[in-house]
Design a protein around this motif. Structure first.
Motif, PDB file in Angstrom:
ATOM      1  N   ASP A   1       0.839  -1.208   0.000  1.00  0.00           N
ATOM      2  CA  ASP A   1       0.000   0.000   0.000  1.00  0.00           C
ATOM      3  C   ASP A   1       0.872   1.256   0.000  1.00  0.00           C
ATOM      4  O   ASP A   1       0.606   2.212  -0.735  1.00  0.00           O
ATOM      5  CB  ASP A   1      -0.930   0.022   1.215  1.00  0.00           C
ATOM      6  N   GLU A   2       1.922   1.248   0.840  1.00  0.00           N
ATOM      7  CA  GLU A   2       2.820   2.402   0.917  1.00  0.00           C
ATOM      8  C   GLU A   2       3.568   2.603  -0.400  1.00  0.00           C
ATOM      9  O   GLU A   2       3.684   3.730  -0.896  1.00  0.00           O
ATOM     10  CB  GLU A   2       3.808   2.228   2.061  1.00  0.00           C
ATOM     11  N   ALA A   3       4.064   1.515  -0.972  1.00  0.00           N
ATOM     12  CA  ALA A   3       4.785   1.617  -2.252  1.00  0.00           C
ATOM     13  C   ALA A   3       3.857   2.172  -3.333  1.00  0.00           C
ATOM     14  O   ALA A   3       4.251   3.052  -4.110  1.00  0.00           O
ATOM     15  CB  ALA A   3       5.336   0.250  -2.658  1.00  0.00           C
ATOM     16  N   LEU A   4       2.629   1.661  -3.384  1.00  0.00           N
ATOM     17  CA  LEU A   4       1.668   2.143  -4.383  1.00  0.00           C
ATOM     18  C   LEU A   4       1.339   3.619  -4.178  1.00  0.00           C
ATOM     19  O   LEU A   4       1.261   4.384  -5.154  1.00  0.00           O
ATOM     20  CB  LEU A   4       0.393   1.307  -4.335  1.00  0.00           C
ATOM     21  N   ALA A   5       1.168   4.036  -2.932  1.00  0.00           N
ATOM     22  CA  ALA A   5       0.862   5.446  -2.664  1.00  0.00           C
ATOM     23  C   ALA A   5       1.994   6.343  -3.160  1.00  0.00           C
ATOM     24  O   ALA A   5       1.752   7.397  -3.759  1.00  0.00           O
ATOM     25  CB  ALA A   5       0.612   5.654  -1.170  1.00  0.00           C
ATOM     26  N   ARG A   6       3.219   5.926  -2.931  1.00  0.00           N
ATOM     27  CA  ARG A   6       4.373   6.723  -3.385  1.00  0.00           C
ATOM     28  C   ARG A   6       4.450   6.755  -4.916  1.00  0.00           C
ATOM     29  O   ARG A   6       4.719   7.789  -5.507  1.00  0.00           O
ATOM     30  CB  ARG A   6       5.659   6.183  -2.784  1.00  0.00           C
ATOM     31  N   LEU A   7       4.204   5.607  -5.546  1.00  0.00           N
ATOM     32  CA  LEU A   7       4.237   5.561  -7.011  1.00  0.00           C
ATOM     33  C   LEU A   7       3.101   6.383  -7.614  1.00  0.00           C
ATOM     34  O   LEU A   7       3.304   7.094  -8.605  1.00  0.00           O
ATOM     35  CB  LEU A   7       4.166   4.112  -7.493  1.00  0.00           C
TER      36      LEU A   7
END
Length: 199
Positions: free
Chosen positions: A138-144
């Motif tokens: 979720d965190e990686a997707l939010a940053r991307l």
């Protein structure tokens, strides 16, 4: 001799030349070790790939300092190789180091922050820590998404990774949503994740 074998032979010769001309502590020597590590990985020689990456990281830490961004990238590479070798604790340590360096050296919205976070999620997924893996994906997707928008091809890998976590957790409907979204992100590109082939 195949192309990869020839590349390794040429790189080994180049390393020997660089060792004599600039020394083994020079960043150019370490960068060639990184490149050779990548080639060895492609050849299926994981143990040599790890050995070269470890040597390069150590040399880069000594020549550039332990908190240099290039050292962070080396930790990311090393973490990914440890993951491939099933050395999950070492992978987690390397990827956490990469994440810390990226947080120090990159602007907050830079998309490269997602790399070690997504790889940490993969480590957690491999060890059955599905809640932790979901939170990291979720965190990686939010940053991307903050960097690229919601339909960029760069999101596909994290979406595919989170879908695999959902599948393992029995959350099939959510997995299908992520896989379809990943496919939508890749429309027009030449890459299609293997899980999407049957949709």
């Amino acid at each position: 001799m195949g192309e990869l074998d020839a590349a390794v032979e040429h790189s080994d010769r180049a390393l020997a030349i660089l060792a004599q001309t600039v020394g083994t502590e020079h960043p150019n020597y370490a960068q060639l070790q990184v490149n050779l590590s990548n080639t060895e990985y492609l050849r299926g020689n994981l143990s040599r790939a790890i050995e070269l990456q470890e040597q390069a990281k150590a040399a880069l830490e000594r020549s550039l300092g332990p908190r240099d961004l290039i050292v962070g990238r080396s930790f990311t590479n090393l973490g990914a190789l440890y993951y491939e070798a099933g050395r999950y604790d070492e992978a987690r340590t390397a990827l956490r180091s990469a994440k810390e360096i990226y947080e120090e050296r990159l602007p907050p919205g830079h998309p490269d922050h997602a790399g070690p976070i997504g790889n940490l999620a993969r480590v957690d997924r491999a060890q059955g820590r599905l809640e932790e893996a979901t939170a990291l994906f979720d965190e990686a997707l939010a940053r991307l998404e903050a960097a690229w928008g919601k339909q960029h091809p760069e999101l596909a890998g994290a979406l595919e990774g989170r879908a695999e976590v959902y599948r393992k957790a029995g959350r099939i409907d959510e997995a299908v949503v992520d896989l379809r979204r990943a496919l939508g992100c890749l429309e027009g590109s030449e890459t299609v994740p293997k899980q999407l082939a049957g949709l």
